[in-house]
Structure formats: C-alpha cells, structure tokens
Enzyme design. Structure first.
Site, PDB file in Angstrom:
ATOM      1  N   CYS A 156      -4.226   0.592  -2.338  1.00 45.71           N
ATOM      2  CA  CYS A 156      -4.013  -0.660  -1.607  1.00 45.71           C
ATOM      3  C   CYS A 156      -2.923  -1.505  -2.274  1.00 45.71           C
ATOM      4  CB  CYS A 156      -5.292  -1.492  -1.596  1.00 45.71           C
ATOM      5  SG  CYS A 156      -6.628  -0.804  -0.629  1.00 45.71           S
ATOM      6  N   CYS A 215     -10.569  -3.711  -3.910  1.00 52.68           N
ATOM      7  CA  CYS A 215      -9.546  -4.630  -4.426  1.00 52.68           C
ATOM      8  C   CYS A 215     -10.199  -5.906  -4.961  1.00 52.68           C
ATOM      9  CB  CYS A 215      -8.519  -4.964  -3.351  1.00 52.68           C
ATOM     10  SG  CYS A 215      -7.431  -3.567  -3.036  1.00 52.68           S
ATOM     11  N   ASN A 266       0.828  -1.206   0.000  1.00 55.46           N
ATOM     12  CA  ASN A 266       0.000   0.000   0.000  1.00 55.46           C
ATOM     13  C   ASN A 266       0.859   1.250   0.000  1.00 55.46           C
ATOM     14  OD1 ASN A 266       0.463  -1.081   2.634  1.00 55.46           O
ATOM     15  ND2 ASN A 266      -1.095   0.230   3.523  1.00 55.46           N
ATOM     16  N   GLU A 307      -3.000  -4.732  -2.975  1.00 59.33           N
ATOM     17  CA  GLU A 307      -3.485  -5.687  -3.981  1.00 59.33           C
ATOM     18  C   GLU A 307      -3.618  -5.023  -5.343  1.00 59.33           C
ATOM     19  OE1 GLU A 307      -4.654  -5.032  -0.988  1.00 59.33           O
ATOM     20  OE2 GLU A 307      -5.558  -6.769  -0.031  1.00 59.33           O
ATOM     21  N   CYS A 361      -9.951  -5.546   0.587  1.00 56.09           N
ATOM     22  CA  CYS A 361     -11.126  -4.661   0.686  1.00 56.09           C
ATOM     23  C   CYS A 361     -12.017  -4.833  -0.547  1.00 56.09           C
ATOM     24  CB  CYS A 361     -10.677  -3.207   0.840  1.00 56.09           C
ATOM     25  SG  CYS A 361     -10.121  -2.452  -0.699  1.00 56.09           S
ATOM     26  N   GLU A 400       0.372   5.221   0.631  1.00 58.96           N
ATOM     27  CA  GLU A 400      -0.560   6.223   1.137  1.00 58.96           C
ATOM     28  C   GLU A 400      -0.144   7.625   0.701  1.00 58.96           C
ATOM     29  OE1 GLU A 400      -1.065   5.450   5.357  1.00 58.96           O
ATOM     30  OE2 GLU A 400      -2.173   3.607   4.908  1.00 58.96           O
TER      31      GLU A 400
HETATM   32  N1  THU Z   1      -5.264  -1.577   2.502  1.00 58.20           N
HETATM   33  C1  THU Z   1      -4.713  -2.416   1.595  1.00 58.20           C
HETATM   34  O1  THU Z   1      -3.575  -2.227   1.159  1.00 58.20           O
HETATM   35  N2  THU Z   1      -5.450  -3.448   1.164  1.00 58.20           N
HETATM   36  C2  THU Z   1      -6.705  -3.726   1.567  1.00 58.20           C
HETATM   37  O2  THU Z   1      -7.342  -4.627   1.028  1.00 58.20           O
HETATM   38  C3  THU Z   1      -7.299  -2.972   2.665  1.00 58.20           C
HETATM   39  C4  THU Z   1      -6.588  -1.738   3.067  1.00 58.20           C
HETATM   40  C5  THU Z   1      -4.493  -0.408   2.944  1.00 58.20           C
HETATM   41  C6  THU Z   1      -5.062   0.909   2.521  1.00 58.20           C
HETATM   42  C7  THU Z   1      -4.523   1.831   3.563  1.00 58.20           C
HETATM   43  O3  THU Z   1      -3.212   2.225   3.173  1.00 58.20           O
HETATM   44  C8  THU Z   1      -4.397   0.959   4.800  1.00 58.20           C
HETATM   45  O4  THU Z   1      -4.439  -0.383   4.352  1.00 58.20           O
HETATM   46  C9  THU Z   1      -5.501   1.176   5.824  1.00 58.20           C
HETATM   47  O5  THU Z   1      -6.756   1.057   5.243  1.00 58.20           O
END
Ligand code: THU
Length: 160
Positions: free
Chosen positions: A73, A115, A62, A75, A112, A64
C-alpha cells in the site's frame, strides 16, 4: 459483564480548499504520488505524503505485483521509507488520496487495517500523535488527530 464503548473523533472538511495551507499542499503531493502509483491489477491508485518534523516531505504510492500479496500500500511504502531514511525524525502529518479507474471516489478513503497498524507503530515509537488526512479523488477530507482514532484496539509491543 460490562459494556465497553469506544469513541472516535474525526473532523470533516468539505473540500481540499478548506484545509490549512500546509495540509492542502501536502495533499497535493499525495495527489502527485497517487498519479504515479503502479496499480495495473486493481486500477485503484493511492498516494500518501508525509510531513516530517524537519520539514522534509516523503511520498509513496501503492506498488502492485503479479503475485498479489507481494504488493504494498501507499501508506506503508511512504512510512517505511520515512522510517528507513529518518529514523530519529518525528512524523507530523500524513495526507492520503485514492482514485479508482472503475468508479468515482468522492468520499474519504481511510487507510486499510494493515497500514493503520504500521502507522500506529511509528506514533507509539515517537510518543507524539500523527495527524492523518484522507480523501478520495475529490470531495470531503477526513482528519484524525491521531492514529488512535482509526485503530482504537491497537496491537502494541507491551502485549508481547
Ligand atoms: N491500497 C493502498 O495503497 N492503501 C490502502 O490503505 C488500501 C489499499 C492499495 C492496495 C492495492 O494496490 C489497491 O489499493 C487495492 O486494494
């Protein structure tokens, strides 16, 4: 009116040690990617590793951003890279692991909704199921034989 029941099947491995060898090493690649995530806002690091049919392994984590919705994210970072670099190569498996600096992650952490939708697009495109393995930092690993189990009512192009 009829009731519609939707059934999903997942398989649970007690630990990473129980995984088939190739999946265990794919999960370890996800760990490595996870530990390089850029997640200064959530402190929630996620790593994803994708095995392609040609043997290549693509990883992502991920990323940010101070403008929160601009982040992405793990994935999707991984699968969009795979789609951009190897558009004709099928995706066989994906391994995902997440850790949090705020609390232990010892239960499987699924991708999520956004994704799942993104992974579904590639599964539909390649007409072959993608195996998904997901976990926290340690503990049980969940396996889905296809993205369909994780997103039964997928939004597909035939609906457009
Ligand atoms: N995140 C992911 O990388 N994958 C997911 O399927 C769920 C959330 C990340 C997004 C964000 O940077 C952090 O986790 C918190 O939500």
């Amino acid at each position: 009116m009829k009731e519609l029941k939707i059934e999903s099947t997942l398989f649970i491995f007690d630990t990473i040690e129980e995984l088939p060898k190739d999946v265990m090493s794919l999960m370890k690649k996800a760990f490595e990617a996870r530990d390089k995530a850029y997640a200064p806002y959530s402190n929630f690091n996620v790593g994803a590793a994708i095995l392609l049919e040609n043997g290549e392994i693509i990883t992502g984590n991920n990323q940010e951003n101070a403008s929160y919705p601009s982040g992405l994210c793990a994935e999707r970072t991984a699968i969009y890279y795979a789609g951009s670099q190897y558009p004709e190569v099928k995706i066989v498996k994906m391994a995902i692991s997440a850790t949090s600096k705020n609390k232990p992650t010892s239960t499987p952490i699924p991708p999520c909704g956004a994704c799942r939708q993104a992974i579904a697009e590639y599964e539909i495109k390649q007409k072959t199921p993608i195996e998904i393995y997901f976990m926290g930092e340690s503990g049980h690993v969940a396996k889905s034989n296809s993205l369909t189990n994780l997103l039964p009512l997928v939004f597909d192009k035939y609906l457009l």
